[in-house]
Each structure stands twice: as structure tokens, then as C-alpha cells.
Scaffold this motif. Structure first.
Motif, PDB file in Angstrom:
ATOM      1  N   SER A 292       0.858  -1.229  -0.116  1.00 21.98           N
ATOM      2  CA  SER A 292      -0.099   0.149  -0.050  1.00 21.98           C
ATOM      3  C   SER A 292       0.741   1.308   0.011  1.00 21.98           C
ATOM      4  O   SER A 292       2.037   1.179   0.388  1.00 21.98           O
ATOM      5  CB  SER A 292      -1.002  -0.100   1.194  1.00 21.98           C
ATOM      6  OG  SER A 292      -0.337   0.139   2.514  1.00 21.98           O
ATOM      7  N   ILE A 293       0.131   2.359  -0.238  1.00 20.19           N
ATOM      8  CA  ILE A 293       1.026   3.418  -0.321  1.00 20.19           C
ATOM      9  C   ILE A 293       0.265   4.725   0.307  1.00 20.19           C
ATOM     10  O   ILE A 293      -1.022   4.647   0.276  1.00 20.19           O
ATOM     11  CB  ILE A 293       1.333   4.157  -1.827  1.00 20.19           C
ATOM     12  CG1 ILE A 293       2.102   5.159  -1.928  1.00 20.19           C
ATOM     13  CG2 ILE A 293      -0.053   4.406  -2.463  1.00 20.19           C
ATOM     14  CD1 ILE A 293       2.751   5.584  -3.290  1.00 20.19           C
ATOM     15  N   ASP A 294       0.795   5.440   1.290  1.00 19.57           N
ATOM     16  CA  ASP A 294       0.225   6.379   2.210  1.00 19.57           C
ATOM     17  C   ASP A 294      -0.049   7.747   1.330  1.00 19.57           C
ATOM     18  O   ASP A 294       0.803   7.689   0.499  1.00 19.57           O
ATOM     19  CB  ASP A 294       0.559   6.502   3.674  1.00 19.57           C
ATOM     20  CG  ASP A 294       2.093   7.221   3.321  1.00 19.57           C
ATOM     21  OD1 ASP A 294       2.565   7.689   2.471  1.00 19.57           O
ATOM     22  OD2 ASP A 294       2.922   6.904   4.568  1.00 19.57           O
ATOM     23  N   CYS A 295      -0.586   8.776   2.112  1.00 15.11           N
ATOM     24  CA  CYS A 295      -0.942  10.046   1.417  1.00 15.11           C
ATOM     25  C   CYS A 295       0.422  10.788   1.314  1.00 15.11           C
ATOM     26  O   CYS A 295       0.689  11.736   0.547  1.00 15.11           O
ATOM     27  CB  CYS A 295      -1.747  10.750   2.255  1.00 15.11           C
ATOM     28  SG  CYS A 295      -1.196  11.195   4.168  1.00 15.11           S
ATOM     29  N   GLN A 296       1.497  10.516   1.839  1.00 17.00           N
ATOM     30  CA  GLN A 296       2.950  11.041   1.856  1.00 17.00           C
ATOM     31  C   GLN A 296       3.820  10.545   0.872  1.00 17.00           C
ATOM     32  O   GLN A 296       4.706  10.958   0.590  1.00 17.00           O
ATOM     33  CB  GLN A 296       3.580  10.884   3.234  1.00 17.00           C
ATOM     34  CG  GLN A 296       2.791  11.660   4.245  1.00 17.00           C
ATOM     35  CD  GLN A 296       2.252  13.045   4.318  1.00 17.00           C
ATOM     36  OE1 GLN A 296       3.198  13.775   3.661  1.00 17.00           O
ATOM     37  NE2 GLN A 296       1.414  13.464   4.981  1.00 17.00           N
ATOM     38  N   GLY A 297       3.226   9.461   0.053  1.00 16.52           N
ATOM     39  CA  GLY A 297       3.869   8.667  -0.894  1.00 16.52           C
ATOM     40  C   GLY A 297       4.796   7.760  -0.338  1.00 16.52           C
ATOM     41  O   GLY A 297       5.826   7.153  -1.348  1.00 16.52           O
ATOM     42  N   LYS A 298       4.675   7.090   0.703  1.00 18.50           N
ATOM     43  CA  LYS A 298       5.479   6.320   1.419  1.00 18.50           C
ATOM     44  C   LYS A 298       4.840   4.755   1.223  1.00 18.50           C
ATOM     45  O   LYS A 298       3.689   4.431   1.280  1.00 18.50           O
ATOM     46  CB  LYS A 298       5.867   6.334   3.061  1.00 18.50           C
ATOM     47  CG  LYS A 298       6.497   5.259   3.506  1.00 18.50           C
ATOM     48  CD  LYS A 298       6.843   5.749   4.939  1.00 18.50           C
ATOM     49  CE  LYS A 298       7.895   4.553   5.633  1.00 18.50           C
ATOM     50  NZ  LYS A 298       8.025   4.912   7.048  1.00 18.50           N
ATOM     51  N   LEU A 299       5.763   3.920   0.403  1.00 21.22           N
ATOM     52  CA  LEU A 299       5.233   2.634   0.111  1.00 21.22           C
ATOM     53  C   LEU A 299       5.695   1.476   1.194  1.00 21.22           C
ATOM     54  O   LEU A 299       6.704   1.607   1.689  1.00 21.22           O
ATOM     55  CB  LEU A 299       6.119   2.075  -1.205  1.00 21.22           C
ATOM     56  CG  LEU A 299       5.555   0.752  -1.743  1.00 21.22           C
ATOM     57  CD1 LEU A 299       4.282   0.752  -2.357  1.00 21.22           C
ATOM     58  CD2 LEU A 299       6.534   0.472  -2.679  1.00 21.22           C
ATOM     59  N   PHE A 300       4.493   0.833   1.446  1.00 21.81           N
ATOM     60  CA  PHE A 300       4.581  -0.361   2.540  1.00 21.81           C
ATOM     61  C   PHE A 300       4.487  -1.513   1.778  1.00 21.81           C
ATOM     62  O   PHE A 300       3.296  -1.563   0.778  1.00 21.81           O
ATOM     63  CB  PHE A 300       3.700  -0.302   3.803  1.00 21.81           C
ATOM     64  CG  PHE A 300       3.502  -1.344   4.450  1.00 21.81           C
ATOM     65  CD1 PHE A 300       4.481  -1.804   5.560  1.00 21.81           C
ATOM     66  CD2 PHE A 300       2.765  -2.536   4.203  1.00 21.81           C
ATOM     67  CE1 PHE A 300       4.394  -2.600   6.396  1.00 21.81           C
ATOM     68  CE2 PHE A 300       2.521  -3.465   5.035  1.00 21.81           C
ATOM     69  CZ  PHE A 300       3.299  -3.728   6.045  1.00 21.81           C
ATOM     70  N   CYS A 301       5.342  -2.680   2.101  1.00 18.34           N
ATOM     71  CA  CYS A 301       5.372  -3.703   1.354  1.00 18.34           C
ATOM     72  C   CYS A 301       5.829  -4.922   2.001  1.00 18.34           C
ATOM     73  O   CYS A 301       6.529  -4.932   2.939  1.00 18.34           O
ATOM     74  CB  CYS A 301       6.141  -3.695   0.049  1.00 18.34           C
ATOM     75  SG  CYS A 301       6.033  -5.139  -0.756  1.00 18.34           S
ATOM     76  N   GLN A 302       4.882  -5.943   2.173  1.00 16.65           N
ATOM     77  CA  GLN A 302       5.394  -7.563   2.769  1.00 16.65           C
ATOM     78  C   GLN A 302       5.196  -8.411   1.874  1.00 16.65           C
ATOM     79  O   GLN A 302       4.484  -8.697   1.399  1.00 16.65           O
ATOM     80  CB  GLN A 302       4.395  -7.520   4.110  1.00 16.65           C
ATOM     81  CG  GLN A 302       4.861  -8.749   4.560  1.00 16.65           C
ATOM     82  CD  GLN A 302       4.030  -9.257   5.867  1.00 16.65           C
ATOM     83  OE1 GLN A 302       3.688  -8.081   6.701  1.00 16.65           O
ATOM     84  NE2 GLN A 302       3.858 -10.424   6.358  1.00 16.65           N
ATOM     85  N   ALA A 303       6.343  -9.120   1.451  1.00 14.96           N
ATOM     86  CA  ALA A 303       6.407 -10.267   0.593  1.00 14.96           C
ATOM     87  C   ALA A 303       5.921 -11.593   1.267  1.00 14.96           C
ATOM     88  O   ALA A 303       5.615 -11.588   2.576  1.00 14.96           O
ATOM     89  CB  ALA A 303       8.042 -10.440   0.365  1.00 14.96           C
ATOM     90  N   LYS A 304       5.454 -12.388   0.224  1.00 17.98           N
ATOM     91  CA  LYS A 304       5.094 -13.718   0.864  1.00 17.98           C
ATOM     92  C   LYS A 304       6.025 -14.781   1.418  1.00 17.98           C
ATOM     93  O   LYS A 304       7.256 -14.455   1.162  1.00 17.98           O
ATOM     94  CB  LYS A 304       4.437 -14.642  -0.386  1.00 17.98           C
ATOM     95  CG  LYS A 304       3.101 -13.920  -1.034  1.00 17.98           C
ATOM     96  CD  LYS A 304       2.687 -14.642  -2.065  1.00 17.98           C
ATOM     97  CE  LYS A 304       1.172 -13.971  -2.866  1.00 17.98           C
ATOM     98  NZ  LYS A 304       0.623 -14.973  -3.816  1.00 17.98           N
ATOM     99  N   GLU A 305       5.680 -15.398   2.381  1.00 20.01           N
ATOM    100  CA  GLU A 305       6.503 -16.235   3.098  1.00 20.01           C
ATOM    101  C   GLU A 305       6.786 -17.315   1.945  1.00 20.01           C
ATOM    102  O   GLU A 305       6.132 -18.175   1.501  1.00 20.01           O
ATOM    103  CB  GLU A 305       6.239 -16.879   4.199  1.00 20.01           C
ATOM    104  CG  GLU A 305       6.023 -15.903   5.373  1.00 20.01           C
ATOM    105  CD  GLU A 305       5.788 -16.316   6.815  1.00 20.01           C
ATOM    106  OE1 GLU A 305       5.722 -17.817   6.618  1.00 20.01           O
ATOM    107  OE2 GLU A 305       5.520 -15.567   7.745  1.00 20.01           O
ATOM    108  N   ARG A 306       8.247 -17.497   1.665  1.00 20.65           N
ATOM    109  CA  ARG A 306       8.388 -18.906   0.650  1.00 20.65           C
ATOM    110  C   ARG A 306       8.408 -20.163   1.637  1.00 20.65           C
ATOM    111  O   ARG A 306       9.031 -20.338   2.587  1.00 20.65           O
ATOM    112  CB  ARG A 306       9.772 -18.576   0.206  1.00 20.65           C
ATOM    113  CG  ARG A 306      10.040 -17.256  -0.642  1.00 20.65           C
ATOM    114  CD  ARG A 306      11.464 -17.190  -1.062  1.00 20.65           C
ATOM    115  NE  ARG A 306      11.662 -16.032  -1.892  1.00 20.65           N
ATOM    116  CZ  ARG A 306      12.779 -15.576  -2.663  1.00 20.65           C
ATOM    117  NH1 ARG A 306      13.766 -16.474  -2.371  1.00 20.65           N
ATOM    118  NH2 ARG A 306      12.902 -14.577  -3.298  1.00 20.65           N
ATOM    119  N   LYS A 307       7.591 -20.948   0.924  1.00 21.61           N
ATOM    120  CA  LYS A 307       7.314 -22.422   1.497  1.00 21.61           C
ATOM    121  C   LYS A 307       8.351 -23.462   0.903  1.00 21.61           C
ATOM    122  O   LYS A 307       8.769 -23.340  -0.279  1.00 21.61           O
ATOM    123  CB  LYS A 307       5.919 -22.602   1.370  1.00 21.61           C
ATOM    124  CG  LYS A 307       4.981 -22.022   1.816  1.00 21.61           C
ATOM    125  CD  LYS A 307       3.524 -22.597   1.538  1.00 21.61           C
ATOM    126  CE  LYS A 307       2.457 -21.639   1.973  1.00 21.61           C
ATOM    127  NZ  LYS A 307       1.144 -22.253   2.083  1.00 21.61           N
TER     128      LYS A 307
END
Length: 225
Positions: free
Chosen positions: A210-225
Motif C-alpha cells: 500500500s502507499i500512504d498520502c505522503q507517498g511512502k510505500l509499505f510492502c510485505q512479501a509472501k513467505e516462501r514455502k
């Protein structure tokens, strides 16, 4: 058995569509007449679902009739305050200026124990901390704490707070939400570049972004099985 299965699917679909048309509300937010319609619709659907001897239309027609009544009442209440007050009722002030209104409790068949219970759900454990308590027409309790018991806000401290808006989802479980990307005028190649900087080579490898109103990107990768 197949007939029962098909009838169940048809009635389930009709009930879901009917509830969806009624609007997005939780059970605790329904007005009394809306709750009554919801209960009656579920009962009307259960009868032909269990008894295959009853024609399917004998279940569908009453459901559609109840839905039409509910929509009509909702439309009328939107246009007329008097009708809205009669059908939905009016909010009742249980505590005014720190004083408990005993007559309102008797009128609403509402007890002090009910009030204390709902206050605790709002993290208020002392009735003396309440300036106003209003019982809404849907049964929810609105509370205004006394000024000395309210949480401190940036305005109280003369701090100019920055504008905040909800973050916008870009990726959910590996699926890119293109409409959000277009609405933000955010380029896909830019997103993929930012993901690679985080060590993620593909959008499909992202659990949530997701990206907030300040343009900061948050990201979480999938756990590798």
C-alpha cells in the motif's frame, strides 16, 4: 437430493442479494424495522428450503415482497423526518451535563447496568467521567467524556498536524489493484522498480502493498514455502 441442493442455492442467492440491496450495515447498526425484515427474510427462505413440497415461488415472492417493503420504508424515511422519527425512533439522552436522567431510563426500559456495560466497551469505567451519554435509535451508545477526561489532541497542544488520509492498497495477495494504481496516477514500472529495491522481483511474490498520502510505500512479501 439434487432438488434440495438446487433450491438451497437459489434461495441462498436471493437472500444474499436482498441483504446486499438493503445496504452495508452490521447487525448492531440496523434499525428495528430493518432487523425485523432481515429476520423475516431468513425465516421465509428456510421454509421452502427444508420442505420440497412447498413451491419455490411461495418462498421467493414473500422475500421479494419484504424487500420491496423495506426499500419503500427506507425511501420514505429519507424524505420525511416525521416518518423517520415514528419508525426509527429518536435518540435518548441518558446523561446530560453529567446528570443521569432517570425518567429516560424508565421510558427506554434501559437499566444502569446496561449503561455501565456499554461504557466499559468504550474504555470508560467511571460514570462520573461522562458529560453526555446518548442512546441512539439503533441501540448504540454515544458518549462525550468530560473535558478533563478526554484524550489530548494536537490542537490542545497548539501543534499543526499533517494531513492524513487512508493508505491505498496496491497489491493484495499477489494481485495488482489496477484501478487504485490508475486513480493515484502511479506507474506500474515505478512500482516494480520500488519492489526490486526491496528485493522482490515479482508482484506475485507480494502479500500486501500500500502507499500512504505522503507517498511512502509499505510492502510485505509472501513467505516462501
Amino acid at each position: 437430493m439434487l432438488v434440495v441442493f438446487i433450491r438451497t442455492i437459489i434461495l441462498y442467492t436471493i437472500v444474499i442479494v436482498a441483504m446486499r440491496i438493503m445496504g452495508k450495515r452490521q447487525i448492531g447498526e440496523l434499525q428495528p424495522f430493518e432487523l425485523a425484515v432481515a429476520i423475516m427474510i431468513s425465516d421465509l427462505a428456510s421454509v421452502p428450503m427444508q420442505n420440497t413440497g412447498i413451491p419455490l415461488l411461495h418462498g421467493i415472492i414473500p422475500i421479494l415482497t419484504m424487500l420491496a417493503i423495506q426499500i419503500s420504508i427506507s425511501f420514505i424515511t429519507l424524505k420525511s423526518k416525521k416518518v423517520r422519527d415514528i419508525i426509527c425512533g429518536k435518540p435518548s439522552v441518558l446523561i446530560s451535563a453529567g446528570k443521569i436522567n432517570e425518567d429516560v431510563f424508565q421510558k427506554e426500559l434501559y437499566t444502569l447496568n446496561d449503561l455501565l456495560e456499554q461504557l466499559r466497551t468504550k474504555d470508560i469505567y467511571n460514570i462520573a467521567d461522562v458529560e453526555f451519554a446518548i442512546l441512539e435509535s439503533n441501540g448504540q451508545l454515544s458518549v462525550v467524556p468530560k473535558a478533563s477526561k478526554r484524550s489530548v489532541t494536537p490542537e490542545d497542544l497548539n501543534i499543526n498536524a499533517k494531513y492524513e488520509a487512508p493508505a491505498t492498497e496496491l497489491i493484495i495477495d499477489g494481485e495488482l489493484i489496477k484501478e487504485n494504481l490508475k486513480r493515484l496516477d502511479y506507474d506500474r514500472s515505478t512500482l516494480e522498480y520500488e519492489l526490486k529495491k526491496m528485493g522482490i522481483n515479482s508482484i506475485k511474490d507480494v502479500l500486501f502493498a500500500s502507499i500512504d498520502c505522503q507517498g511512502k510505500l509499505f510492502c510485505q512479501a509472501k513467505e516462501r514455502k
